[in-house]
Motif scaffolding. Structure first.
Motif, short mmCIF file in Angstrom:
data_model
loop_
_atom_site.label_atom_id
_atom_site.label_comp_id
_atom_site.label_asym_id
_atom_site.label_seq_id
_atom_site.Cartn_x
_atom_site.Cartn_y
_atom_site.Cartn_z
N LEU A 33 2.32 35.69 67.95
CA LEU A 33 1.27 35.11 67.13
C LEU A 33 1.87 34.37 65.93
O LEU A 33 1.43 33.27 65.58
N SER A 34 2.88 34.96 65.31
CA SER A 34 3.56 34.27 64.20
C SER A 34 4.15 32.95 64.67
O SER A 34 4.07 31.93 63.98
N HIS A 35 4.76 32.97 65.86
CA HIS A 35 5.37 31.75 66.41
C HIS A 35 4.29 30.70 66.69
O HIS A 35 4.47 29.51 66.41
N GLU A 36 3.16 31.14 67.24
CA GLU A 36 2.08 30.22 67.57
C GLU A 36 1.49 29.58 66.32
O GLU A 36 1.22 28.37 66.30
N VAL A 37 1.31 30.37 65.27
CA VAL A 37 0.79 29.83 64.03
C VAL A 37 1.79 28.86 63.42
O VAL A 37 1.41 27.78 62.94
N ALA A 38 3.06 29.23 63.41
CA ALA A 38 4.09 28.34 62.87
C ALA A 38 4.07 27.00 63.61
O ALA A 38 4.17 25.93 62.99
N HIS A 39 3.94 27.05 64.92
CA HIS A 39 3.89 25.82 65.72
C HIS A 39 2.67 24.98 65.33
O HIS A 39 2.77 23.75 65.18
N ALA A 40 1.52 25.64 65.12
CA ALA A 40 0.31 24.92 64.73
C ALA A 40 0.46 24.25 63.36
O ALA A 40 -0.20 23.25 63.07
N LEU A 41 1.34 24.81 62.52
CA LEU A 41 1.58 24.24 61.19
C LEU A 41 2.65 23.16 61.19
O LEU A 41 3.03 22.65 60.14
#
Length: 288
Positions: free
Chosen positions: A268-276
């Protein structure tokens, strides 16, 4: 909107399964090029040796800038400074200096008779060594032991004045909570960077219990949203949307750094970072 600098917090493993989970988490998140990663202590200093081993391994094999948590709990001043010296010997030059939580079921924090009374004393002693960049904790919502809202700001200023160079906040659920806290810190004359701590919500019921223990306010709208999402099987989508929206709002308000509490669950942290807009910056070499 700027692309933020990110950092990640890990737990030291206490079992073989947990060890595999930690290294998988590091391998997934390290390529994002974090400014630093931190490794926690367990309550009561219960993972002291495990924390040291994890810090040394991450620093040596992954080439990451590691900030090791160090607390005042259940140790003499000499023992605590010896641990800090061991970090310096393996090339770790950042410490997250904390009072620390007391051992489970022991009530309020009680200083060791020969130990540091609080985090301010710990910070002062570490600063005198001249060997470390010191980060500290901060509380946008009132700490359970704080007398009033301003107590947390006043105490943070004492820690900065003692030698800390930046602060990482406890997690929060609404951007305004952090922004109001940041304003109060500016009014108090705090100029050191304050990095918002972000907790991606992997399990809402568990996060709610955690929030209650540490004094983080749970918005009613968020509780209702997860209740609906659980019925519809959309918890993961909601968690990503909520976390990304929180981070986006912070970035729009001038925040440049985000610290993710990963709980050793990287996706989830990786997915959010990608979205940012954060993409992999490095390729990890084989770990010896």
């Amino acid at each position: 909107m700027i692309t933020p600098n990110v950092s990640f917090e890990f737990f030291p493993p206490q079992s073989l399964e947990a060890s595999f989970r930690l290294w998988e988490t590091v391998k997934i998140l390290a390529p994002l090029g974090p400014n630093f990663v931190s490794v926690t202590y367990g309550a009561g200093g219960t993972t002291r040796t495990l924390t040291h081993d994890a810090v040394a391994t991450i620093h040596k094999h992954y080439g990451l800038n590691v900030a090791a948590h160090l607390t005042c709990v259940d140790a003499t001043r000499e023992e605590t400074l010896e641990i800090a010296e061991q970090y310096a010997e393996v090339g770790v030059t950042e410490i997250v200096a904390l009072r620390g939580d007391p051992p489970k079921d022991t009530g309020r924090f009680t200083a060791h008779p020969d130990g540091f009374a609080d985090s301010v004393e710990l910070i002062e002693a570490l600063a005198k060594t001249g060997k470390f960049k010191l980060r500290v904790g901060a509380y946008p919502d009132r700490h359970p032991e704080a007398a009033c809202d301003n107590s947390d700001v006043d105490y943070l200023k004492r820690k900065i004045d003692a030698g800390a160079t930046s602060a990482i906040t406890q997690f929060f659920f609404e951007a305004d909570t952090f922004l109001r806290f940041r304003d109060r810190c500016v009014d108090a004359g705090i100029t050191a960077p304050i990095i918002p701590g972000i907790l991606p919500i992997e399990n809402w019921s568990g996060v709610k219990k955690f929030a209650t223990r540490c004094g983080t306010k749970v918005p009613q709208w968020l509780d209702k949203s997860f209740a609906t999402a659980q019925r519809d099987g959309r918890e993961d989508l909601l968690a990503t949307t909520v976390c990304t929206g929180l981070c986006t709002r912070l970035l729009e308000e001038g925040v440049e750094d985000l610290h993710f509490y990963t709980l050793n669950k990287p996706y989830l942290s990786h997915e959010v970072a990608h979205a940012l807009g954060i993409s992999p910056k490095v390729t990890l070499q084989n770990v010896a």
